[in-house]
Design a protein around this motif. Structure first.
Motif, PDB file in Angstrom:
ATOM      1  N   VAL A   1       0.865  -1.183   0.000  1.00 27.37           N
ATOM      2  CA  VAL A   1       0.000   0.000   0.000  1.00 27.37           C
ATOM      3  C   VAL A   1       0.899   1.229   0.000  1.00 27.37           C
ATOM      4  CG1 VAL A   1      -1.977  -1.027   1.198  1.00 27.37           C
ATOM      5  CG2 VAL A   1      -0.242   0.175   2.515  1.00 27.37           C
ATOM      6  N   LYS A   2       0.409   2.286  -0.619  1.00 26.78           N
ATOM      7  CA  LYS A   2       1.040   3.599  -0.516  1.00 26.78           C
ATOM      8  C   LYS A   2       0.004   4.530   0.084  1.00 26.78           C
ATOM      9  CE  LYS A   2       4.300   3.405  -4.361  1.00 26.78           C
ATOM     10  NZ  LYS A   2       4.685   4.010  -5.653  1.00 26.78           N
ATOM     11  N   GLU A   3       0.438   5.283   1.101  1.00 30.94           N
ATOM     12  CA  GLU A   3      -0.462   6.219   1.759  1.00 30.94           C
ATOM     13  C   GLU A   3       0.139   7.618   1.750  1.00 30.94           C
ATOM     14  OE1 GLU A   3      -0.898   4.746   5.794  1.00 30.94           O
ATOM     15  OE2 GLU A   3       0.977   5.689   6.393  1.00 30.94           O
ATOM     16  N   ARG A   4      -0.744   8.601   1.565  1.00 33.97           N
ATOM     17  CA  ARG A   4      -0.331  10.010   1.573  1.00 33.97           C
ATOM     18  C   ARG A   4      -0.801  10.652   2.867  1.00 33.97           C
ATOM     19  NH1 ARG A   4      -3.317  12.011  -2.505  1.00 33.97           N
ATOM     20  NH2 ARG A   4      -4.927  12.548  -1.006  1.00 33.97           N
ATOM     21  N   LEU A   5       0.096  11.385   3.503  1.00 30.00           N
ATOM     22  CA  LEU A   5      -0.242  12.108   4.720  1.00 30.00           C
ATOM     23  C   LEU A   5      -0.959  13.401   4.329  1.00 30.00           C
ATOM     24  CD1 LEU A   5       0.018  12.212   7.807  1.00 30.00           C
ATOM     25  CD2 LEU A   5       2.205  13.389   7.480  1.00 30.00           C
ATOM     26  N   ASP A   6      -2.222  13.517   4.741  1.00 34.05           N
ATOM     27  CA  ASP A   6      -3.047  14.674   4.370  1.00 34.05           C
ATOM     28  C   ASP A   6      -3.141  15.724   5.469  1.00 34.05           C
ATOM     29  OD1 ASP A   6      -3.704  13.576   1.860  1.00 34.05           O
ATOM     30  OD2 ASP A   6      -5.308  12.398   2.766  1.00 34.05           O
ATOM     31  N   PHE A   7      -2.977  15.293   6.713  1.00 31.92           N
ATOM     32  CA  PHE A   7      -3.097  16.202   7.850  1.00 31.92           C
ATOM     33  C   PHE A   7      -2.195  15.679   8.954  1.00 31.92           C
ATOM     34  CE2 PHE A   7      -4.939  17.153  12.018  1.00 31.92           C
ATOM     35  CZ  PHE A   7      -5.041  18.535  11.959  1.00 31.92           C
ATOM     36  N   LEU A   8      -1.511  16.609   9.644  1.00 38.34           N
ATOM     37  CA  LEU A   8      -0.644  16.208  10.738  1.00 38.34           C
ATOM     38  C   LEU A   8      -0.618  17.312  11.789  1.00 38.34           C
ATOM     39  CD1 LEU A   8       1.451  14.242  11.955  1.00 38.34           C
ATOM     40  CD2 LEU A   8       3.195  15.482  10.650  1.00 38.34           C
ATOM     41  N   ASP A   9      -0.955  16.953  13.022  1.00 46.45           N
ATOM     42  CA  ASP A   9      -0.824  17.855  14.158  1.00 46.45           C
ATOM     43  C   ASP A   9      -0.125  17.060  15.257  1.00 46.45           C
ATOM     44  OD1 ASP A   9      -1.110  19.404  16.492  1.00 46.45           O
ATOM     45  OD2 ASP A   9      -2.972  20.302  15.755  1.00 46.45           O
ATOM     46  N   VAL A  10       1.195  17.215  15.324  1.00 42.95           N
ATOM     47  CA  VAL A  10       2.003  16.437  16.265  1.00 42.95           C
ATOM     48  C   VAL A  10       1.634  16.778  17.709  1.00 42.95           C
ATOM     49  CG1 VAL A  10       4.359  15.929  17.039  1.00 42.95           C
ATOM     50  CG2 VAL A  10       3.864  16.165  14.596  1.00 42.95           C
ATOM     51  N   GLU A  11       1.385  18.051  17.997  1.00 42.27           N
ATOM     52  CA  GLU A  11       1.034  18.454  19.368  1.00 42.27           C
ATOM     53  C   GLU A  11      -0.262  17.815  19.844  1.00 42.27           C
ATOM     54  OE1 GLU A  11       1.160  22.612  20.253  1.00 42.27           O
ATOM     55  OE2 GLU A  11       3.076  22.871  19.219  1.00 42.27           O
ATOM     56  N   LYS A  12      -1.230  17.681  18.948  1.00 44.06           N
ATOM     57  CA  LYS A  12      -2.515  17.076  19.302  1.00 44.06           C
ATOM     58  C   LYS A  12      -2.550  15.573  19.000  1.00 44.06           C
ATOM     59  CE  LYS A  12      -5.256  21.267  18.834  1.00 44.06           C
ATOM     60  NZ  LYS A  12      -6.344  21.930  18.120  1.00 44.06           N
ATOM     61  N   CYS A  13      -1.420  15.036  18.523  1.00 46.27           N
ATOM     62  CA  CYS A  13      -1.307  13.601  18.208  1.00 46.27           C
ATOM     63  C   CYS A  13      -2.419  13.154  17.252  1.00 46.27           C
ATOM     64  CB  CYS A  13      -1.316  12.761  19.484  1.00 46.27           C
ATOM     65  SG  CYS A  13       0.080  13.063  20.566  1.00 46.27           S
ATOM     66  N   GLU A  14      -2.537  13.851  16.138  1.00 45.30           N
ATOM     67  CA  GLU A  14      -3.581  13.537  15.162  1.00 45.30           C
ATOM     68  C   GLU A  14      -3.010  13.540  13.756  1.00 45.30           C
ATOM     69  OE1 GLU A  14      -8.141  14.820  13.970  1.00 45.30           O
ATOM     70  OE2 GLU A  14      -7.037  16.037  15.411  1.00 45.30           O
ATOM     71  N   ALA A  15      -3.457  12.585  12.945  1.00 46.67           N
ATOM     72  CA  ALA A  15      -3.023  12.488  11.550  1.00 46.67           C
ATOM     73  C   ALA A  15      -4.149  11.919  10.701  1.00 46.67           C
ATOM     74  CB  ALA A  15      -1.790  11.600  11.431  1.00 46.67           C
ATOM     75  N   LYS A  16      -4.123  12.303   9.423  1.00 49.76           N
ATOM     76  CA  LYS A  16      -5.066  11.752   8.452  1.00 49.76           C
ATOM     77  C   LYS A  16      -4.267  11.344   7.230  1.00 49.76           C
ATOM     78  CE  LYS A  16      -9.162  12.492   5.697  1.00 49.76           C
ATOM     79  NZ  LYS A  16     -10.184  13.404   5.222  1.00 49.76           N
ATOM     80  N   SER A  17      -4.557  10.158   6.717  1.00 49.33           N
ATOM     81  CA  SER A  17      -3.873   9.690   5.517  1.00 49.33           C
ATOM     82  C   SER A  17      -4.879   9.106   4.535  1.00 49.33           C
ATOM     83  CB  SER A  17      -2.808   8.647   5.867  1.00 49.33           C
ATOM     84  OG  SER A  17      -3.411   7.523   6.469  1.00 49.33           O
TER      85      SER A  17
ATOM     86  N   ASN B   1      -8.397   8.584   9.712  1.00 49.31           N
ATOM     87  CA  ASN B   1      -8.075   9.647  10.660  1.00 49.31           C
ATOM     88  C   ASN B   1      -7.749   8.983  11.998  1.00 49.31           C
ATOM     89  OD1 ASN B   1      -8.219  12.734  11.092  1.00 49.31           O
ATOM     90  ND2 ASN B   1      -9.211  11.859  12.888  1.00 49.31           N
ATOM     91  N   ILE B   2      -6.578   9.334  12.539  1.00 47.65           N
ATOM     92  CA  ILE B   2      -6.125   8.736  13.790  1.00 47.65           C
ATOM     93  C   ILE B   2      -5.826   9.840  14.790  1.00 47.65           C
ATOM     94  CG2 ILE B   2      -4.359   7.304  14.886  1.00 47.65           C
ATOM     95  CD1 ILE B   2      -3.913   6.068  12.079  1.00 47.65           C
ATOM     96  N   LYS B   3      -6.364   9.695  15.987  1.00 51.89           N
ATOM     97  CA  LYS B   3      -6.104  10.646  17.065  1.00 51.89           C
ATOM     98  C   LYS B   3      -5.751   9.847  18.314  1.00 51.89           C
ATOM     99  CE  LYS B   3      -7.907  14.775  19.310  1.00 51.89           C
ATOM    100  NZ  LYS B   3      -6.833  15.676  19.080  1.00 51.89           N
ATOM    101  N   VAL B   4      -4.612  10.183  18.911  1.00 56.35           N
ATOM    102  CA  VAL B   4      -4.175   9.517  20.136  1.00 56.35           C
ATOM    103  C   VAL B   4      -4.349  10.516  21.281  1.00 56.35           C
ATOM    104  CG1 VAL B   4      -2.335   8.231  21.266  1.00 56.35           C
ATOM    105  CG2 VAL B   4      -2.476   8.235  18.762  1.00 56.35           C
ATOM    106  N   GLU B   5      -5.227  10.180  22.217  1.00 63.72           N
ATOM    107  CA  GLU B   5      -5.553  11.096  23.302  1.00 63.72           C
ATOM    108  C   GLU B   5      -5.049  10.558  24.635  1.00 63.72           C
ATOM    109  OE1 GLU B   5      -9.805  11.487  23.099  1.00 63.72           O
ATOM    110  OE2 GLU B   5      -9.704  12.816  21.365  1.00 63.72           O
ATOM    111  N   PRO B   6      -4.626  11.465  25.521  1.00 58.29           N
ATOM    112  CA  PRO B   6      -4.220  11.041  26.863  1.00 58.29           C
ATOM    113  C   PRO B   6      -5.406  10.456  27.622  1.00 58.29           C
ATOM    114  CG  PRO B   6      -3.609  13.330  26.456  1.00 58.29           C
ATOM    115  CD  PRO B   6      -4.492  12.913  25.333  1.00 58.29           C
ATOM    116  N   LYS B   7      -5.106   9.488  28.440  1.00 56.79           N
ATOM    117  CA  LYS B   7      -6.116   8.889  29.306  1.00 56.79           C
ATOM    118  C   LYS B   7      -5.375   8.429  30.561  1.00 56.79           C
ATOM    119  CE  LYS B   7      -9.690   5.448  29.576  1.00 56.79           C
ATOM    120  NZ  LYS B   7     -10.441   4.404  28.946  1.00 56.79           N
ATOM    121  N   ALA B   8      -6.028   8.484  31.683  1.00 60.53           N
ATOM    122  CA  ALA B   8      -5.383   8.077  32.937  1.00 60.53           C
ATOM    123  C   ALA B   8      -4.693   6.732  32.757  1.00 60.53           C
ATOM    124  CB  ALA B   8      -6.418   8.005  34.053  1.00 60.53           C
ATOM    125  N   GLY B   9      -3.422   6.696  33.071  1.00 60.00           N
ATOM    126  CA  GLY B   9      -2.671   5.452  32.957  1.00 60.00           C
ATOM    127  C   GLY B   9      -2.203   5.138  31.563  1.00 60.00           C
TER     128      GLY B   9
END
Length: 157
Positions: free
Chosen positions: A67-83, A101-109
């Motif tokens: 597969v080839k994927e193109r990065l369309d959106f990136l916000d490193v501070e908010k830990c979010e990307a779209k490809s 669309n992937i978003k990594v959010e803080p959660k306790a632990g």
């Protein structure tokens, strides 16, 4: 007609570390920790910022060779990307288009990874069950990265 799926995966590592490993550097980490599925991966265009394209080459016996994927959106501070899938995989075979669309959010632990996949099936193609396969694949990526990060506490800090 567009369709979509969502999934959430919890992890015991902080969001920034997981985002760096599973999203930003997955092309380097994947062949090391998932070599049974991804035999090689590399950037093919760009510098890792929006517009960059990277290719993942899969092991024999898997449904697709690459597969080839193109990065369309990136916000490193908010830990979010779209490809967007630009070549390979089910593109032109099962789907007309696909993006994630992937978003990594803080959660306790640790953190929680929220993934939304959007796709447009080709006319007459039955993609029933493909969403579950995609969810399982993303879960495998995240859990593989989580295990690597737990075993290597100094990695991706």
């Amino acid at each position: 007609m567009r369709s979509s799926w969502t999934t959430e995966i919890e992890a015991v590592v902080p969001a920034p570390r997981l985002f760096k490993a599973a999203i930003l550097d997955w092309h380097n980490l994947a062949p090391k920790i998932a070599s049974d599925k991804i035999v090689s991966a590399a950037p093919v265009e760009g510098d890792g910022n929006v517009g960059s394209i990277r290719q993942f080459n899969f092991a024999p016996g898997l449904p697709f060779s690459f597969v080839k994927e193109r990065l369309d959106f990136l916000d490193v501070e908010k830990c979010e990307a779209k490809s967007t899938l630009v070549e390979g995989g089910g593109l032109g075979v099962h789907v007309e288009s696909a993006s994630t669309n992937i978003k990594v959010e803080p959660k306790a632990g640790g953190s929680v990874v929220k993934v939304t996949g959007t796709y447009k099936p080709l006319p007459g193609v039955d993609v029933a069950g493909e969403a579950e396969k995609a969810k399982a694949a993303f879960s495998g990526v995240i859990k593989g990265c989580e295990a690597y990060l737990v075993a290597n506490p100094d990695a991706y800090n």
